[in-house]
Write an enzyme that holds these catalytic residues in place. Structure first.
Site, PDB file in Angstrom:
ATOM      1  N   LYS A   1      -8.213   6.832   9.738  1.00 32.97           N
ATOM      2  CA  LYS A   1      -9.822   7.054   9.627  1.00 32.97           C
ATOM      3  C   LYS A   1      -9.495   6.712  11.099  1.00 32.97           C
ATOM      4  O   LYS A   1      -9.682   5.615  12.130  1.00 32.97           O
ATOM      5  CB  LYS A   1      -9.883   5.949   9.421  1.00 32.97           C
TER       6      LYS A   1
ATOM      7  N   VAL B   1     -11.095   3.334   0.961  1.00 29.69           N
ATOM      8  CA  VAL B   1     -10.762   4.479  -0.342  1.00 29.69           C
ATOM      9  C   VAL B   1      -9.742   4.044  -1.517  1.00 29.69           C
ATOM     10  O   VAL B   1      -8.898   3.393  -0.903  1.00 29.69           O
ATOM     11  CB  VAL B   1     -10.479   5.698  -0.042  1.00 29.69           C
TER      12      VAL B   1
ATOM     13  N   GLY C   1       0.732  -1.138   0.079  1.00 30.02           N
ATOM     14  CA  GLY C   1      -0.218   0.085  -0.115  1.00 30.02           C
ATOM     15  C   GLY C   1       0.983   1.600  -0.179  1.00 30.02           C
ATOM     16  O   GLY C   1       0.191   2.082  -0.775  1.00 30.02           O
TER      17      GLY C   1
ATOM     18  N   ASP D   1      -6.089  -0.907  -2.295  1.00 28.01           N
ATOM     19  CA  ASP D   1      -5.715  -1.500  -2.896  1.00 28.01           C
ATOM     20  C   ASP D   1      -7.816  -1.435  -3.016  1.00 28.01           C
ATOM     21  O   ASP D   1      -8.017  -1.402  -1.835  1.00 28.01           O
ATOM     22  CB  ASP D   1      -5.546  -2.408  -3.388  1.00 28.01           C
TER      23      ASP D   1
ATOM     24  N   ASP E   1      -6.554   2.132   9.846  1.00 24.56           N
ATOM     25  CA  ASP E   1      -7.817   2.413   9.540  1.00 24.56           C
ATOM     26  C   ASP E   1      -8.198   1.804  11.321  1.00 24.56           C
ATOM     27  O   ASP E   1      -7.479   2.623  12.774  1.00 24.56           O
ATOM     28  CB  ASP E   1      -8.240   1.173   8.978  1.00 24.56           C
TER      29      ASP E   1
ATOM     30  N   ARG F   1      -4.587   0.439  -7.117  1.00 25.08           N
ATOM     31  CA  ARG F   1      -2.737   1.201  -6.496  1.00 25.08           C
ATOM     32  C   ARG F   1      -2.714   2.123  -7.190  1.00 25.08           C
ATOM     33  O   ARG F   1      -2.123   3.032  -7.041  1.00 25.08           O
ATOM     34  CB  ARG F   1      -2.317   0.024  -6.585  1.00 25.08           C
TER      35      ARG F   1
ATOM     36  N   ASP G   1      -0.008   3.491   4.052  1.00 21.34           N
ATOM     37  CA  ASP G   1      -0.769   4.128   3.549  1.00 21.34           C
ATOM     38  C   ASP G   1      -1.551   4.485   4.108  1.00 21.34           C
ATOM     39  O   ASP G   1      -2.278   6.322   4.123  1.00 21.34           O
ATOM     40  CB  ASP G   1      -1.555   3.057   1.966  1.00 21.34           C
TER      41      ASP G   1
HETATM   42  P1  IMP Z   1      -5.794  -1.844   9.961  1.00 23.09           P
HETATM   43  O1  IMP Z   1      -4.632  -2.378  10.712  1.00 23.09           O
HETATM   44  O2  IMP Z   1      -7.345  -1.748  10.184  1.00 23.09           O
HETATM   45  O3  IMP Z   1      -4.862   0.196  10.434  1.00 23.09           O
HETATM   46  O4  IMP Z   1      -5.483  -1.395   8.687  1.00 23.09           O
HETATM   47  C1  IMP Z   1      -4.778  -1.093   7.639  1.00 23.09           C
HETATM   48  C2  IMP Z   1      -4.270  -1.227   6.487  1.00 23.09           C
HETATM   49  O5  IMP Z   1      -5.500  -1.829   5.660  1.00 23.09           O
HETATM   50  C3  IMP Z   1      -3.783  -1.120   5.591  1.00 23.09           C
HETATM   51  O6  IMP Z   1      -3.058  -0.710   5.195  1.00 23.09           O
HETATM   52  C4  IMP Z   1      -4.745  -0.898   4.282  1.00 23.09           C
HETATM   53  O7  IMP Z   1      -3.821  -2.014   3.336  1.00 23.09           O
HETATM   54  C5  IMP Z   1      -5.724  -1.434   4.369  1.00 23.09           C
HETATM   55  N1  IMP Z   1      -6.754  -0.653   4.766  1.00 23.09           N
HETATM   56  C6  IMP Z   1      -8.107   0.394   5.588  1.00 23.09           C
HETATM   57  N2  IMP Z   1      -8.554   0.728   4.712  1.00 23.09           N
HETATM   58  C7  IMP Z   1      -8.494   1.034   4.315  1.00 23.09           C
HETATM   59  C8  IMP Z   1      -9.076   1.690   2.631  1.00 23.09           C
HETATM   60  O8  IMP Z   1     -10.293   2.691   2.648  1.00 23.09           O
HETATM   61  N3  IMP Z   1      -8.472   1.114   1.700  1.00 23.09           N
HETATM   62  C9  IMP Z   1      -8.295  -0.019   1.561  1.00 23.09           C
HETATM   63  N4  IMP Z   1      -7.792  -0.260   2.259  1.00 23.09           N
HETATM   64  C10 IMP Z   1      -7.957  -0.296   2.990  1.00 23.09           C
HETATM   65 MG    MG Z   2      -0.810  -1.241   3.801  1.00 21.46          MG
END
Ligand code: IMP
Ligand code: MG
Length: 173
Positions: A127, A149, A41, A155, A99, A161, A96
């Protein structure tokens, strides 16, 4: 599948990237950065931001994955680890999007266990409302609402991407 019009344009992105790079350059003045990008990402953001950071640096990458389609699976896989020695280095982890923060938290703690001199986090998007992990983000490009997004490295199912901007993605109208 629907890709909306740019949510963040190329110009907005490039301006913010330069601002962040200036801030980072100031904060790391007199040090050598070990910039670690999280693939896939972060590839585009990473390539853009390092070009504008004017502090000596080495770069490395790790490949991690936590997502199945657009749902958080909760499971983090490390497919390839960093090869640079982390011990005693000023590490800047570049991703990137944060979340839930579970992926970055896992990677952050994994790198911290290798005793860097410092470990900072820079993410292009945040986010914030979705956060589950307790994690300090040092540099953020943009805080965004809870929409899925794509583009600028991000992606859906491996696609989009390559878009140079960020769009909101919807599976159907
Ligand atoms: P987390 O562990 O929930 O913080 O997820 C993080 C990873 O999920 C990021 O590095 C992204 O690869 C993917 N991700 C989270 N939200 C999105 C989005 O809106 N679009 C695309 N990839 C996302
Ligand atoms: Mg990622």
């Amino acid at each position: 599948m629907v890709i909306g019009k740019p949510f963040l344009t190329v110009e907005q992105i490039q301006n913010r990237v330069k601002e962040l790079a200036r801030k980072i350059s100031g904060d790391f003045n007199g040090k050598e950065i070990l910039a670690v990008g999280i693939l896939k990402g972060a590839f585009m953001f990473f390539a853009d931001i390092v070009r504008h950071i004017d502090v000596p640096m080495k770069i490395d990458f790790l490949i991690a994955s936590s997502y199945v389609k657009s749902q958080t699976s909760g499971e983090i896989n490390i497919f390839a680890d960093v090869r640079e020695d982390i011990k005693g280095r000023d590490v800047l982890l570049i991703d990137d999007i944060v979340d839930t923060g579970l992926t970055l938290k896992y990677i952050h703690d994994m790198l911290l266990a290798k005793n860097p001199a410092s470990l900072k986090i820079c993410t292009f998007l945040d986010k914030k409302t979705r956060r589950k992990a307790d994690l300090k983000i040092d540099y953020t490009g943009f805080e965004i609402p809870d929409n899925y997004v794509v583009g600028y490295g991000l992606d859906f199912d491996g696609r989009f991407r390559n878009l140079p901007y960020i769009s909101v993605f919807k599976e159907s109208i």
